[in-house]
Design a protein around this motif. Structure first.
Motif, short mmCIF file in Angstrom:
data_model
loop_
_atom_site.label_atom_id
_atom_site.label_comp_id
_atom_site.label_asym_id
_atom_site.label_seq_id
_atom_site.Cartn_x
_atom_site.Cartn_y
_atom_site.Cartn_z
N ALA A 235 0.87 -1.05 -0.04
CA ALA A 235 -0.14 0.10 -0.06
C ALA A 235 0.89 1.34 0.01
O ALA A 235 0.47 2.23 -0.70
N LEU A 236 2.00 1.33 0.59
CA LEU A 236 2.99 2.19 0.71
C LEU A 236 3.67 2.65 -0.60
O LEU A 236 3.62 3.76 -0.95
N TYR A 237 3.95 1.56 -1.23
CA TYR A 237 4.42 1.54 -2.54
C TYR A 237 3.53 2.24 -3.42
O TYR A 237 3.89 3.09 -4.16
N PHE A 238 2.30 1.71 -3.52
CA PHE A 238 1.27 2.19 -4.39
C PHE A 238 1.02 3.89 -4.05
O PHE A 238 0.99 4.57 -4.91
N ALA A 239 1.09 4.14 -2.85
CA ALA A 239 1.05 5.66 -2.24
C ALA A 239 2.02 6.40 -2.84
O ALA A 239 2.15 7.62 -3.24
N ALA A 240 3.24 5.86 -2.93
CA ALA A 240 4.67 6.54 -3.29
C ALA A 240 4.56 6.94 -5.00
O ALA A 240 4.94 7.67 -5.18
N VAL A 241 4.05 5.72 -5.54
CA VAL A 241 3.97 5.75 -7.04
C VAL A 241 2.97 6.98 -7.29
O VAL A 241 3.27 7.76 -8.24
N ALA A 242 1.78 7.05 -6.85
CA ALA A 242 0.86 8.20 -6.98
C ALA A 242 1.21 9.39 -6.48
O ALA A 242 0.99 10.59 -7.30
N LEU A 243 2.22 9.71 -5.78
CA LEU A 243 2.55 11.11 -5.18
C LEU A 243 3.94 11.53 -5.71
O LEU A 243 4.05 12.52 -5.82
N ALA A 244 4.76 10.40 -5.92
CA ALA A 244 6.11 10.90 -6.30
C ALA A 244 6.48 10.52 -7.58
O ALA A 244 7.72 10.82 -8.38
N GLY A 245 5.73 9.32 -8.09
CA GLY A 245 6.13 8.69 -9.57
C GLY A 245 6.92 7.37 -9.21
O GLY A 245 7.20 7.13 -8.32
N VAL A 246 6.75 6.77 -10.40
CA VAL A 246 7.34 5.29 -10.18
C VAL A 246 8.81 5.33 -10.22
O VAL A 246 9.29 4.39 -9.27
N SER A 247 9.68 6.27 -10.50
CA SER A 247 11.01 6.00 -10.37
C SER A 247 11.23 6.24 -8.78
O SER A 247 12.20 5.36 -8.44
N VAL A 248 10.96 7.40 -8.35
CA VAL A 248 11.20 7.47 -6.86
C VAL A 248 10.85 6.21 -6.05
O VAL A 248 11.54 5.79 -5.20
N ALA A 249 9.45 6.14 -6.14
CA ALA A 249 8.95 4.80 -5.35
C ALA A 249 9.83 3.58 -5.67
O ALA A 249 10.09 2.87 -4.78
N THR A 250 10.08 3.25 -6.87
CA THR A 250 10.90 1.95 -6.97
C THR A 250 12.34 1.98 -6.54
O THR A 250 12.82 1.13 -5.84
N ILE A 251 12.96 3.11 -6.72
CA ILE A 251 14.51 3.06 -6.37
C ILE A 251 14.58 3.44 -4.87
O ILE A 251 15.22 2.46 -4.11
N VAL A 252 13.90 3.85 -4.29
CA VAL A 252 13.91 4.17 -2.60
C VAL A 252 13.36 3.17 -2.07
O VAL A 252 13.82 2.33 -1.38
N SER A 253 12.30 2.38 -2.41
CA SER A 253 11.52 1.26 -1.61
C SER A 253 12.40 0.04 -2.14
O SER A 253 12.95 -0.79 -0.90
N LEU A 254 12.71 -0.54 -3.14
CA LEU A 254 13.37 -1.46 -3.48
C LEU A 254 15.03 -1.54 -3.18
O LEU A 254 15.59 -2.57 -2.71
N GLY A 255 15.41 -0.33 -3.27
CA GLY A 255 16.80 -0.08 -3.13
C GLY A 255 17.19 0.16 -1.47
O GLY A 255 18.37 -0.27 -1.04
N LEU A 256 16.30 0.63 -0.87
CA LEU A 256 16.46 0.75 0.46
C LEU A 256 16.48 -0.68 1.23
O LEU A 256 17.04 -0.89 2.38
#
Length: 309
Positions: free
Chosen positions: A95-116
């Motif tokens: 749910a947080l990932y989906f929210a990140a995609v909606a609020l900041a875009g796919v790039s930020v959501a994927t790099i931060v969530s999967l990279g962290l």
């Protein structure tokens, strides 16, 4: 001779775990195309799709485990906190990932969530072991995260809206933290819980966690062959099968290594986008793919050293 006989099964088990989690990353990589096609065909929100994904997986797994429900209930009663936390974490970090995609875009959501996630998992494992990661672990971690950044940044759609980048960044951090913590908890649980039991309980709890948000967003879908096929693919293949493999692999694979291997998800998604959606293949995606595959290859060439750091 006895030491050699002991090490051989251990190395074989370690490599089997790596294979299981690698397959998981590839299966998860098919999620993006399926979700995109579903959103275009049904208008469902990402959270609603996530709910359907977990709910279908839970129903299928419960049907398959109908004769073992008492055993599952007993397992849940024996260790309720970690099992419930695994399921809640599964729902929340999605749910947080989906929210990140909606609020900041796919790039930020994927790099931060999967990279962290692999970085946090490696840091926690180092603290527990009271020593720094070895050169192999650090090298694979750096190569994998660098590959993730290159692939994700290059595949971001131009002009993607970011209505609330700061909130989106915080949601992505929360998703990465949740993924890392859930992976570490589920690794401990997987040592004494059968993969199918763990997958069934976690998907049921995860679906219930996402249900309120999904109901608000709307969960009705048109009953068409293509829609049903995509939902079944998400529920059965990318969730029920993939998470069963993931939890099985975690029995012999450290959480930080598992998080690195599942970074094959964005590489698989990029490859499918090129093959099925005819998207271009930029040079950074190629370079990032090489880095990711190099990191994966390093864990296969020396699984026992990757597992011990």
């Amino acid at each position: 001779m006895s030491t050699t006989r002991t090490l051989l099964p251990a190395a074989s088990a370690a490599r089997s775990g790596l294979i299981q989690i690698t397959v998981t990353g590839v299966l998860w990589g098919t999620t993006g195309v399926a979700v995109q096609l579903l959103r275009e065909g049904t208008g469902l929100s990402p959270v609603s799709i996530g709910f359907h994904r977990l709910a279908i997986a839970a129903l299928v797994l419960l049907a398959c485990a109908a004769g073992r429900l008492r055993t599952m209930v007993a397992t849940l009663r024996a260790a309720p906190v970690p099992l419930l936390l695994t399921g809640i974490g599964l729902g929340l970090y999605q749910a947080l990932y989906f929210a990140a995609v909606a609020l900041a875009g796919v790039s930020v959501a994927t790099i931060v969530s999967l990279g962290l996630a692999p970085v946090l998992a490696a840091a926690w494992e180092s603290v527990r072991a009271r020593r720094l990661p070895g050169p192999l672990r650090l090298g694979t971690l750096v190569a994998a995260v660098a590959g993730l950044v290159l692939i994700t940044a290059a595949t971001e759609q131009p002009g993607t809206a970011a209505p609330a980048p700061l909130l989106g960044l915080l949601a992505a951090v929360g998703s990465g933290l949740g993924y890392a913590v859930t992976t570490l908890i589920s690794r401990q649980v997987s040592q004494h819980t059968a993969p199918m039991t763990l997958t069934t309980i976690s998907t049921v709890v995860g679906a219930l966690t996402l249900a309120p948000s999904a109901l608000v967003a709307g969960i009705s879908v048109p009953v068409r062959l293509d829609t049903v096929a995509l939902l079944l693919h998400l529920g059965v293949v990318t969730t029920a099968v993939a998470y069963a493999l993931f939890y099985a692999g975690l029995r012999t694979t450290p959480g930080s290594v598992a998080a690195v291997l599942t970074l094959l998800e964005p590489l698989t998604a990029a490859a499918l986008a090129v093959a099925l959606l005819h998207e271009p293949l930029p040079l950074p995606v190629i370079v990032g793919g090489v880095l990711l595959l190099t990191a994966v290859a390093a864990t296969y060439l020396a699984p026992e050293r990757a597992n011990t750091g």
